[in-house]
Design an enzyme around this catalytic site. Structure first.
Site, PDB file in Angstrom:
ATOM      1  N   ASP A 169       0.940  -0.990  -0.048  1.00 32.15           N
ATOM      2  CA  ASP A 169      -0.102   0.335   0.139  1.00 32.15           C
ATOM      3  C   ASP A 169       0.903   1.419  -0.402  1.00 32.15           C
ATOM      4  O   ASP A 169       1.809   0.926   0.916  1.00 32.15           O
ATOM      5  CB  ASP A 169      -0.688   0.083   0.854  1.00 32.15           C
ATOM      6  N   HIS A 200      -3.174  -0.390  -2.641  1.00 41.36           N
ATOM      7  CA  HIS A 200      -3.958   0.916  -1.834  1.00 41.36           C
ATOM      8  C   HIS A 200      -5.485   0.881  -2.341  1.00 41.36           C
ATOM      9  O   HIS A 200      -5.090   0.532  -4.049  1.00 41.36           O
ATOM     10  CB  HIS A 200      -3.967   2.320  -2.076  1.00 41.36           C
TER      11      HIS A 200
END
Length: 231
Positions: A169, A200
């Site tokens: 992420d 993400h």
């Protein structure tokens, strides 16, 4: 409109999108948005939860800044618009809005009174804050950036919490992920799942980093968790 309800909050009145299952009354899931508002992705998430048997309600978290925000995840201009709203968002006021939403949903005739909160990105951070500051029966957080800044409140977590983190992420650093995992490892009611290679919003419909296999796994875990906790 049959897909909207009004929340009379302590700080003002705002709307929430609602999707209802075929069988009522049912337990409810309050769905918390990303920085794009209550957009097509969030409405689809509500529909999917309704198909699983839950009343799904997504409040307009940006109502006090700009009511009715509905942004596209593929538009750069919309991204910048959403980022401005995200950066100006009052998180403490947001928890009050979410708590007012929970109170309103609990009183709906179609709701059994059992309620979970489930959020994405900004909404996942707000899910964590709601879980440590308010009463909910369960909480699910997908890739909540900035959660590590609020880990001092983790001792107040009494509701079962399920958290999904993509290991790559770009908005939640590896050290931040380690902090979150360490803090939640002390809580027997918290479970953190980590998804190797995922960035993400890997579970967002049509997102740039959407991964069908990882999304299906995360969503299956969420569904099992919600059905178990909201029975």
């Amino acid at each position: 409109m049959k897909d909207r309800i009004t929340i009379e909050g302590r700080d003002g009145t705002f709307y929430a999108h609602i999707a209802r299952p075929k069988t009522l009354p049912a337990s409810a899931v309050v769905v918390l948005q990303e920085l794009f508002g209550v957009n097509a992705d969030i409405r689809k998430t509500c529909d999917e939860l309704a198909e699983q048997g839950f009343v799904a309600v997504a409040p307009d978290l940006f109502w006090s800044q700009e009511p009715g925000v509905d942004l596209s995840v593929t538009s750069e201009a919309d991204w910048q618009h959403g980022l401005r709203l995200y950066q100006a968002y009052d998180r403490d006021a947001g928890v009050r809005d979410i708590n007012d939403t929970l109170d309103t949903v609990a009183k709906l005739p179609e709701c059994t009174g059992k309620i979970a909160v489930q959020g994405y990105c900004l909404g996942a951070l707000m899910t964590f804050l709601t879980a440590v500051r308010c009463h909910v029966d369960a909480a699910v957080a997908y890739h909540g950036a900035d959660t590590e800044k609020y880990l001092g409140e983790v001792d107040n977590l009494s509701a079962p919490l399920l958290m999904h983190l993509g290991e790559e992420d770009e908005f939640i650093s590896k050290p931040a992920q380690a902090e979150i995992k360490t803090a939640l490892a002390r809580k027997p009611n918290a479970t953190v799942y980590s998804y190797p290679g995922q960035r993400h919003a890997f579970a967002r419909h049509n997102g740039a980093h959407y991964d069908a296999a990882a999304a299906a796994l995360a969503n299956r875990r969420t569904s099992e968790f919600l059905h178990q906790r909201l029975r």
